[in-house]
Design an enzyme around this catalytic site. Structure first.
Site, mmCIF file in Angstrom:
data_model
loop_
_atom_site.group_PDB
_atom_site.id
_atom_site.type_symbol
_atom_site.label_atom_id
_atom_site.label_comp_id
_atom_site.label_asym_id
_atom_site.label_seq_id
_atom_site.Cartn_x
_atom_site.Cartn_y
_atom_site.Cartn_z
ATOM 1 N N THR A 41 0.829 -1.208 0.000
ATOM 2 C CA THR A 41 0.000 0.000 0.000
ATOM 3 C C THR A 41 0.864 1.259 0.000
ATOM 4 O OG1 THR A 41 -0.079 -0.263 2.392
ATOM 5 C CG2 THR A 41 -2.026 -0.982 1.169
ATOM 6 N N GLY A 130 12.978 -10.414 4.206
ATOM 7 C CA GLY A 130 11.848 -9.486 4.159
ATOM 8 C C GLY A 130 11.694 -8.703 5.451
ATOM 9 N N LEU A 131 12.798 -8.519 6.183
ATOM 10 C CA LEU A 131 12.720 -7.824 7.475
ATOM 11 C C LEU A 131 13.492 -6.498 7.442
ATOM 12 C CD1 LEU A 131 13.094 -11.008 9.740
ATOM 13 C CD2 LEU A 131 10.985 -9.797 9.110
ATOM 14 N N SER A 133 16.548 -5.377 6.229
ATOM 15 C CA SER A 133 17.952 -5.155 6.573
ATOM 16 C C SER A 133 18.509 -3.966 5.776
ATOM 17 C CB SER A 133 18.771 -6.409 6.314
ATOM 18 O OG SER A 133 18.650 -6.810 4.971
ATOM 19 N N ASP A 178 9.594 0.943 4.994
ATOM 20 C CA ASP A 178 10.672 0.312 5.759
ATOM 21 C C ASP A 178 11.583 1.352 6.416
ATOM 22 O OD1 ASP A 178 9.491 -1.840 4.579
ATOM 23 O OD2 ASP A 178 11.105 -2.204 3.146
HETATM 24 C C1 GLA Z 1 9.044 -3.949 0.591
HETATM 25 C C2 GLA Z 1 9.221 -2.469 0.262
HETATM 26 C C3 GLA Z 1 8.196 -1.613 1.005
HETATM 27 C C4 GLA Z 1 6.781 -2.145 0.803
HETATM 28 C C5 GLA Z 1 6.715 -3.644 1.059
HETATM 29 C C6 GLA Z 1 5.376 -4.225 0.722
HETATM 30 O O1 GLA Z 1 9.340 -4.174 1.927
HETATM 31 O O2 GLA Z 1 10.513 -2.043 0.619
HETATM 32 O O3 GLA Z 1 8.290 -0.268 0.590
HETATM 33 O O4 GLA Z 1 6.298 -1.810 -0.463
HETATM 34 O O5 GLA Z 1 7.708 -4.353 0.312
HETATM 35 O O6 GLA Z 1 4.414 -3.753 1.595
#
Ligand code: GLA
Length: 390
Positions: A41, A130-131, A133, A178
């Protein structure tokens, strides 16, 4: 949970001394994040609700005045990179140093007088999980340089500069979630962020006090081409907004969804993307309402709905993520979903404290039965965003 969730500031400072032969001017830390709800989003001007992990990237930094940037990481086998600030240019670096170098480039491009630095880094944020880094690495460098050069940049601005480093210098078309999570989160809270105007609200989140846990399950699988797929989803969302005549999909209200879908006619892929984004924004708002009303357990089904939408409409899940979610739910989880960009990486599982071990074991057994390596599971408790630690 890893035995030590953050590198020791003393150790990082000591390693800096051994490496560069002088004391650092200070030591800073920035965390990775999980996203509770609000996926894909952020590049649609929508809502997100991440919180900071206790896992951090720590940087010992000394300012230089000679226009050079020296970079070293305890976790990489690449020695010391010695860069000329005036030679920094987008697209010239494909390694990990592109992230910190990109931050310096973005700061200077925005007119901030960065004169150079020696930097030594160490991180406990899992990579490729997916955290975030990358965001932790960007934000820790941005905060350290802002402090050392007296720039006094507000946190949201640091996040924006880090996003620019990632988008333009590194070349990854990510949103703002992030970096904002790493820069702005507070311990004990999830961060409700409106990515259109970057306004934030800290939402108290103390699951343990209510007899619950949030587990992060890192599948340790990251599928190839995830960057290209991410860009494709983003382009599809932009196409949807253009076809619907709005600035961003955020502008489609939930009660206008049917009409918008009808308007998109036979644009099947775009219709699915639009449906995910519009319903996901609504899910974030529902979770905020439930948390603020003290109805925390009820967020479980909303998280699970979010997963179904990411799997079926946005199509960014993976067989391993679906396996975590399905196994957790049949083993009694309150809710579960993939977190982050997808195509592998991590899932989150909301459980009653008493069910935690059963669920963890069930997921491990399911992975073993599927011939997959044991996933890495840890409990996530909302931690502090970026800060100076020594
Ligand atoms: C990655 C991207 C974020 C976001 C997510 C999905 O983490 O870096 O900006 O778009 O995917 O929500």
């Amino acid at each position: 949970m890893p035995s030590s969730s953050s590198p020791s500031a003393d150790q990082v400072a000591q390693d800096f001394r051994a490496l560069y032969g002088t004391d650092p001017d200070g030591v800073w830390a920035a965390p990775g994040r999980v996203n509770l709800i609000g996926e894909h989003t952020d590049y649609n001007d929508g809502f997100v609700m991440p919180f900071a992990l206790p896992h951090t990237t720590v940087a010992a930094v000394a300012r230089r005045t000679d226009g050079r940037l020296r970079l070293h990481s305890a976790d990489m086998d690449t020695g010391v990179a010695d860069l000329d600030l005036d030679a920094l240019a987008p697209g010239t670096d494909r390694g990990w140093t592109a992230y910190p170098a990109g931050v310096v480039w973005a700061l200077r491009e925005a007119g901030h007088p960065v004169t150079g630095a020696d930097i030594h880094l160490a991180s406990t944020v899992p990579t490729g999980a997916g955290l975030s880094s990358s965001a932790a690495l960007e934000v820790v460098v941005a905060l350290a340089l802002s402090d050392l050069h007296g720039l006094d940049l507000p946190r949201w601005k640091l996040a924006r500069l880090c996003q620019r480093a990632e988008n333009v210098y590194v070349g990854a078309p990510t949103g703002i979630m992030d970096q904002t999570a790493s820069a702005c989160c507070e311990a004990g809270h999830a961060l409700f962020l409106d990515t259109r105007d970057l306004s934030t609200r800290q939402i108290p989140l103390d699951l343990a006090a209510e007899g619950m846990r949030l587990l992060v399950v890192d599948t340790r699988v990251q599928h190839a081409h995830s960057d290209g797929e991410y860009g494709r989803r983003r382009a599809g969302c932009e196409k949807g907004a253009a076809l619907l005549g709005v600035d961003a999909l955020r502008d489609i209200p939930y009660d206008g969804l049917d009409e918008a879908l009808a308007q998109l006619g036979d644009e099947e892929e775009v219709r699915r993307l639009v449906r995910h984004v519009v319903t996901e924004n609504q899910r974030v708002e529902r979770v905020v309402t439930l948390l603020e009303a003290g109805r925390t357990r009820e967020i479980g089904p909303v998280l699970t709905e979010g997963h179904a939408s990411l799997r079926d409409d946005f199509r960014v899940s993976s067989p391993e993520l679906d396996l975590v979610v399905d196994t957790a739910l049949t083993s009694g989880a309150l809710g579960a979903r993939m977190t982050g960009g997808g195509f592998g990486g991590s899932a989150i599982v909301l459980t009653e404290t008493t069910d935690t071990d059963t669920i963890k074991k069930a997921v491990e057994t399911a992975f073993a039965n599927a011939g997959l390596a044991t996933p890495r599971t840890f409990e996530a408790v909302p931690a502090q965003g970026a800060r100076k630690v020594a």
